[in-house]
Scaffold this active site. Structure first.
Site, PDB file in Angstrom:
ATOM      1  N   GLY A 293       0.791  -1.216   0.000  1.00  0.00           N
ATOM      2  CA  GLY A 293       0.000   0.000   0.000  1.00  0.00           C
ATOM      3  C   GLY A 293       0.825   1.269   0.000  1.00  0.00           C
ATOM      4  N   ASP A 410      -0.156  -1.813   9.683  1.00  0.00           N
ATOM      5  CA  ASP A 410      -0.211  -2.825   8.620  1.00  0.00           C
ATOM      6  C   ASP A 410       0.636  -4.030   9.018  1.00  0.00           C
ATOM      7  OD1 ASP A 410      -1.032  -3.967   6.276  1.00  0.00           O
ATOM      8  OD2 ASP A 410       0.413  -2.913   5.001  1.00  0.00           O
TER       9      ASP A 410
END
Length: 606
Positions: A293, A410
């Site tokens: 990401g 994350d």
């Protein structure tokens, strides 16, 4: 005789096994000599073997202390001579305190030292001759003290010196002429003499020298500018000619507007765009190590043959520009722990933001679980246990020992890397904040990977340490099962798509043998598997307040407090399940009933 020899060997081994770390001993001696109060350097624990987790102490990848930064902390003691044993130290910063006494001659033993800053203290005595042994020293700052005597001639031998600041002391005598050739210096506020070759006082910085030097500088500046213009014109002509002839050779040039300079904080290096462009073969797709990401990661080789991983951030626009990015990079750089990926440096241009890390030869946990090439071995169970504990320790450090605390946002197997010893190294921490800094009025953008995102983060966009705990719990399930957090192939077996739901179902059915990764071929300890599954389920509770902090997770993995926490959770789960079944029966019977399904969802938000 043989018996005595045997006993001597045993005693020697015992002594060596408990011998203290000389680095830690030197730092504790410094702490005591500086008269640190109870709230200062409170995490400097003499019983802790590795000082690399202590505040204001920074280490390299081999756990050697390379930086000690104790600026402006109000110390009033003296400098401990024992600090001279830190032979790998490159930066020693103690400016802005009230330190008294002499500068220990033992500082001359710090042969790796690049920066020594003792400015604005109350140091007395002479500058030690031994500082002339610091051949790598580039920055020497002893300003605003009460130093006396002459400047040692030995300092003239410091060929790497770029900046020497000795102003505002009681120094006297003659300045070694070689020091007046250093690019930046300040000897003002002393009783110094430049010598017969200099017909003016030494109360100046070389940047403010008399007008007799200005024409020379102006001529040099014009000459350099003229040569630069010629070079640029030549490159443009060469590029046009190459295009005309159909040449395929790549011409590497800097991105317009880039300033290639080195920054002051820590040991971070500011890379030129050209360096990283060449290192990654112009960011070739064949060098892509992964993509997430935050952008792509490229394998690179620097000019000195150092292998690196270059992360090219995407979706980044900072209102503060380069300065704001540097502040955030500095925040990441001070998080130094054996289980955190060390940041080597960075690069910024008007349109690019890049971070440079060491290359991890064993790649990621996700790769070792699911993406092995033929001939590569899977992670065995002892290594998986080691990875689980190391990752927990790294996250605990981010949450509890960083100021300000760092939330990863994350956590997953793909973001846990493995060094040459298969030790877990958490990567990508702090990147969500780096990317989201452009959101000046909104701090709720969700960053993460589906299947790993905590339900409250997904629904509200607000993250906390407990969102990391949820992601860590999912990662534990990845380690045990070898499976992905979301796998649509499980639909073929009429099973749950989410790994968490899949494991919960098997755990309720007491089918733990069906949970474990088949690649382990039953080479594992079932009690340890059960322990790890329990920790994972405690970490992935739907309500964030019910999840344990990472400090407690570390203790549970080490065998402390899991049984009590699990029993408490079981009572809550049984009650929730009974309530769900009761409401479901009322719904099936057609009774009027309104209830919040999210409140009784056992596995969290989808």
């Amino acid at each position: 005789m043989d018996f005595l020899l045997f006993v001597s060997l045993i005693l020697a081994c015992l002594c060596s096994s408990v011998s203290p770390d000389p680095q830690g001993d030197a730092l504790i001696a410094l702490k005591l000599s500086l008269n640190a109060s109870g709230h200062q350097l409170s995490d400097w624990n003499e019983n802790q073997v590795n000082p690399c987790t202590w505040s204001r102490v920074y280490c390299d990848s081999n756990y050697k202390v390379i930086q000690v930064s104790l600026a402006m902390m109000g110390f009033t003691g003296r400098l401990a001579p024992r600090i001279g044993t830190l032979k790998y130290l490159t930066t020693l910063s103690l400016q802005g305190n009230g330190i008294t006494g002499d500068i220990p001659k033992e500082l001359g033993n710090l042969t790796s030292l690049i920066r020594l800053d003792l400015e604005n203290n109350r140091l007395t005595g002479e500058i030690p001759q031994s500082l002339g042994n610091l051949k790598k020293l580039q920055f020497l700052t002893l300003s605003q003290n009460n130093l006396s005597g002459s400047i040692p001639e030995s300092l003239a031998n410091l060929s790497s010196l770029n900046d020497i600041q000795l102003d505002s002391n009681n120094l006297s005598g003659r300045i070694p002429e070689q020091l007046l050739e250093v690019p930046k210096y300040n000897f003002s506020g002393n009783k110094l003499d430049c010598g017969v070759n200099y017909g003016q006082p030494c109360a100046f910085n070389n940047a403010d020298q008399g007008s007799s030097h200005k024409p020379i500088g102006l001529i040099i500046g014009i000459s350099v500018a003229f040569v630069a213009i010629l070079v640029i014109v030549g490159l443009l002509l060469f590029w046009c000619k190459a295009r005309h002839k159909g040449y395929k050779r790549e011409v590497f040039v800097d991105v317009p507007g880039e300033v290639d300079r080195r920054i002051a904080f820590g040991q971070l290096k500011r890379f030129a765009w050209r360096e990283l462009q060449i290192a990654t073969d112009n960011f070739s797709e064949k060098n892509v190590l992964g993509q997430g990401g935050f952008g792509k990661v490229y394998k690179g080789v620097l000019a000195d043959n150092t292998k690196v991983a270059v992360k090219r951030l995407t979706d980044y626009e900072s209102p503060g520009g380069d300065a704001a990015f540097q502040r955030e990079v500095e925040m990441i750089s001070v998080a130094v722990h054996r289980n955190l990926l060390r940041l080597i440096g960075f690069c910024t241009t008007p349109t690019e933001r890049l971070l440079v890390y060491p290359f991890m030869q064993n790649l990621s946990v996700a790769y070792r679980l699911r993406e092995l090439k033929p001939g590569e071995s899977v992670l065995d169970w002892p290594t998986r246990k080691q990875v689980a504990l190391g990752t927990a320790r790294g996250l605990e450090y981010l949450h509890a020992h960083c100021s300000p605390k760092i939330i990863h946002r994350d956590v997953k197997a793909a973001n846990v890397l493995l060094d040459e010893d298969f030790e877990a190294v958490v990567g990508d921490f702090g990147l969500a904040k780096l990317v989201d800094i452009r959101k000046t009025n909104v701090t709720t953008q969700v960053r993460g990977t589906m299947g790993h995102i905590a339900p409250e983060y997904l629904s509200t966009g607000k993250s906390s340490e407990r969102t990391d705990v949820f992601g860590y719990g999912i990662m534990l399930l990845e380690i045990v099962t070898g499976q992905r957090a979301i796998d649509f192939s499980r639909l073929e077996e009429e099973d749950d798509v989410l790994l968490l739901d899949h494991v919960k179902k098997l755990e309720r059915e007491k089918r733990l043998d069906a949970i474990v990764d088949r690649n382990l071929k039953k080479n594992f300890n079932m009690q340890e598997v059960e322990m790890m599954i329990k920790v994972a389920l405690l970490c992935t509770q739907a309500t964030p307040e019910d999840r344990p902090p990472m400090s407690e997770v570390v203790r549970m993995l080490e065998g402390e407090g899991l049984a009590e926490r699990w029993e408490e959770w079981q009572h809550v789960e049984v009650h929730r399940r009974q309530e769900y079944e009761r409401l479901q029966r009322r719904f099936d019977w057609g009774e009027d009933s309104v209830y919040n399904q999210d409140a009784i969802e056992l596995s969290g938000g989808r």
